[in-house]
Design a protein around this motif. Structure first.
Motif, PDB file in Angstrom:
ATOM      1  N   ALA A 207       0.745  -1.409   0.029  1.00 46.64           N
ATOM      2  CA  ALA A 207      -0.034  -0.159   0.042  1.00 46.64           C
ATOM      3  C   ALA A 207       0.798   1.378   0.049  1.00 46.64           C
ATOM      4  CB  ALA A 207      -0.921   0.115   1.076  1.00 46.64           C
ATOM      5  N   LEU A 208       1.530   1.298  -1.254  1.00 42.77           N
ATOM      6  CA  LEU A 208       2.490   2.669  -1.145  1.00 42.77           C
ATOM      7  C   LEU A 208       1.317   3.844  -1.077  1.00 42.77           C
ATOM      8  CD1 LEU A 208       4.895   1.781  -3.964  1.00 42.77           C
ATOM      9  CD2 LEU A 208       5.054   1.702  -1.517  1.00 42.77           C
ATOM     10  N   ARG A 209       1.895   4.911  -0.366  1.00 44.86           N
ATOM     11  CA  ARG A 209       1.066   6.055  -0.374  1.00 44.86           C
ATOM     12  C   ARG A 209       1.111   6.954  -1.615  1.00 44.86           C
ATOM     13  NH1 ARG A 209       2.609   9.098   5.287  1.00 44.86           N
ATOM     14  NH2 ARG A 209       4.732   8.658   4.321  1.00 44.86           N
ATOM     15  N   LEU A 210      -0.035   7.591  -1.961  1.00 50.19           N
ATOM     16  CA  LEU A 210      -0.207   8.295  -3.193  1.00 50.19           C
ATOM     17  C   LEU A 210       0.035   9.692  -2.812  1.00 50.19           C
ATOM     18  CD1 LEU A 210      -3.330   6.587  -4.707  1.00 50.19           C
ATOM     19  CD2 LEU A 210      -0.942   5.978  -4.884  1.00 50.19           C
ATOM     20  N   ARG A 211       0.489  10.498  -4.030  1.00 51.77           N
ATOM     21  CA  ARG A 211       0.677  11.784  -3.904  1.00 51.77           C
ATOM     22  C   ARG A 211      -0.145  12.426  -5.061  1.00 51.77           C
ATOM     23  NH1 ARG A 211       7.143  12.671  -3.296  1.00 51.77           N
ATOM     24  NH2 ARG A 211       6.832  11.307  -5.340  1.00 51.77           N
ATOM     25  N   LEU A 212      -0.840  13.533  -4.938  1.00 45.14           N
ATOM     26  CA  LEU A 212      -1.583  14.231  -6.157  1.00 45.14           C
ATOM     27  C   LEU A 212      -1.237  15.603  -6.223  1.00 45.14           C
ATOM     28  CD1 LEU A 212      -3.549  12.300  -4.011  1.00 45.14           C
ATOM     29  CD2 LEU A 212      -5.077  12.190  -6.083  1.00 45.14           C
TER      30      LEU A 212
END
Length: 296
Positions: A207-212
Motif C-alpha cells: 500500500a504505497l501512499r499516493l501523492r496528487l
C-alpha cells in the motif's frame, strides 16, 4: 421494377437479361446496399407479386445487416474503451457514423488537471519482478481510473506509475464550467488515496501512499500527433504545473494551486502549505484539501 428492357447495356445483352428487380436495403436511416435479381435467358419478366415478395426479403436482409452492423460497432466500442475513456470513444464513434474523419483539431479550453503517482515506486520496483509490478499497477490504475470517472473526469494517460486525469476536456463539450471541473477534481483527490488503501489491503498488495497534484486554467485540448497516429490530449502550463505540484504534495494527500482553491474555497476546507518553489515555474502558494465544508 424493370420489365422488357430496351436499350440494353452490353452486359445485359451478353447475359440475355430480360427483366431486373432492384430493391434498396435500409436500416436506421442508412443505405446498407441493394438487393438485385434478374431473369436470364428465359424471356420472362418480374411481376408486381415478385416485387412484393422481394420487398419482404429485402426487409429481412436489411434487418440482419443492421443487427450485424450494430453488433460489430458494439464490439469495436468495447475494444476501444479499453484504450480510451468512454467520452473519447463516443466522439470517435459519432464522427465515424457521420462519415467524418477523425483528424488533427485542437481548441483552447478551461480544464482542471490531476496527477497521481505512488511514493517510493521506483525503489520498490527494483525489488520486484515484472509480473509483481503488473500485479500492483493494474489494480492501482483501475482504482484511480474508476474514481476519476465517477467524479466526472477521465484518464488522459498513464505515465509509468503516474496517472494524468482531466476534468473539463470531454470531446464534444461546448460549454465551460471551471468551478465544476475544480470541484470534481477535489472530490476525486479526497477519494483516491483512501480507495487505494482499501483496495491494496483487500488484495494484499504493497500500500504505497499516493501523492496528487491539481491545477486549473486554460489549456490546448484536442487530437495531437500526425495523420497516422492521434492522441486526444491536453497541453500547456496548466498541465505542467499540475505535474510539478504532484511532486510537492504531502504523502497521501493532494497539493492544489491557488487557481484551483479559489474556484472551490466555498465548498472545501484547505491546509495552507505556504509558499514553495515550483521547478520551472517560480514561487507559488500551495494548499492541501482537507474535507468538504459540509462534512466539517
Amino acid at each position: 421494377l424493370k420489365t422488357r428492357l430496351k436499350n440494353r447495356s452490353e452486359s445485359q445483352t451478353v447475359q440475355d437479361i430480360s427483366s431486373g428487380l432492384l430493391l434498396p436495403l435500409w436500416g436506421n436511416g442508412e443505405r446498407l446496399g441493394v438487393f438485385y435479381l434478374d431473369n436470364r435467358r428465359n424471356g420472362k419478366t418480374f411481376t408486381e407479386e415478385d416485387l412484393y415478395l422481394g420487398s419482404a426479403v429485402a426487409s429481412l436482409i436489411s434487418l440482419q445487416l443492421s443487427l450485424e452492423r450494430a453488433a460489430g460497432l458494439a464490439r469495436t466500442e468495447e475494444n476501444m474503451a479499453r484504450y480510451f475513456s468512454p467520452d473519447v470513444v463516443q466522439r470517435i464513434v459519432e464522427q465515424s457514423k457521420d462519415g467524418r474523419p477523425v483528424g488533427l483539431e485542437v481548441q483552447e479550453r478551461d480544464v482542471t488537471v490531476l496527477f497521481v503517482d505512488m511514493e517510493g515506486f521506483t525503489a520498490l520496483s527494483r525489488t520486484k519482478t515484472p509480473r509483481e509490478i503488473s500485479e500492483l499497477l493494474n489494480p492501482y490504475f483501475e482504482t484511480v481510473a474508476s474514481a476519476l470517472q465517477e467524479a466526472g473526469g477521465h484518464v488522459n494517460k498513464f505515465i509509468g506509475d503516474a496517472v494524468m486525469g482531466i476534468f473539463g476536456a470531454q470531446p464534444g463539450e461546448t460549454e465551460s464550467a471551471p468551478a465544476r471541473y475544480a470541484e470534481q477534481a477535489i472530490w476525486a483527490a479526497l477519494v483516491i488515496p483512501k480507495a487505494w488503501e482499501e483496495a491494496a489491503a483487500r488484495l494484499g498488495l504493497s500500500a504505497l501512499r499516493l501523492r496528487l497534484g491539481i491545477n486549473s486554467g486554460r489549456a490546448v485540448v484536442g487530437n495531437i500527433g500526425y495523420s497516422a497516429r492521434l492522441e486526444y490530449s491536453v497541453l500547456g502550463d496548466t498541465v505542467n504545473i499540475a505535474s510539478r505540484l504532484e511532486h510537492l504534495a504531502p504523502p497521501g494527500r493532494a497539493c492544489v494551486s491557488e487557481q484551483t482553491r479559489a474556484l472551490v474555497s466555498h465548498l472545501f476546507e484547505f491546509d495552507d502549505l505556504g509558499e514553495k518553489e515550483v521547478r520551472g515555474i517560480g514561487v507559488m502558494r500551495l494548499y492541501a484539501p482537507l474535507r468538504s465544508r459540509g462534512d466539517a
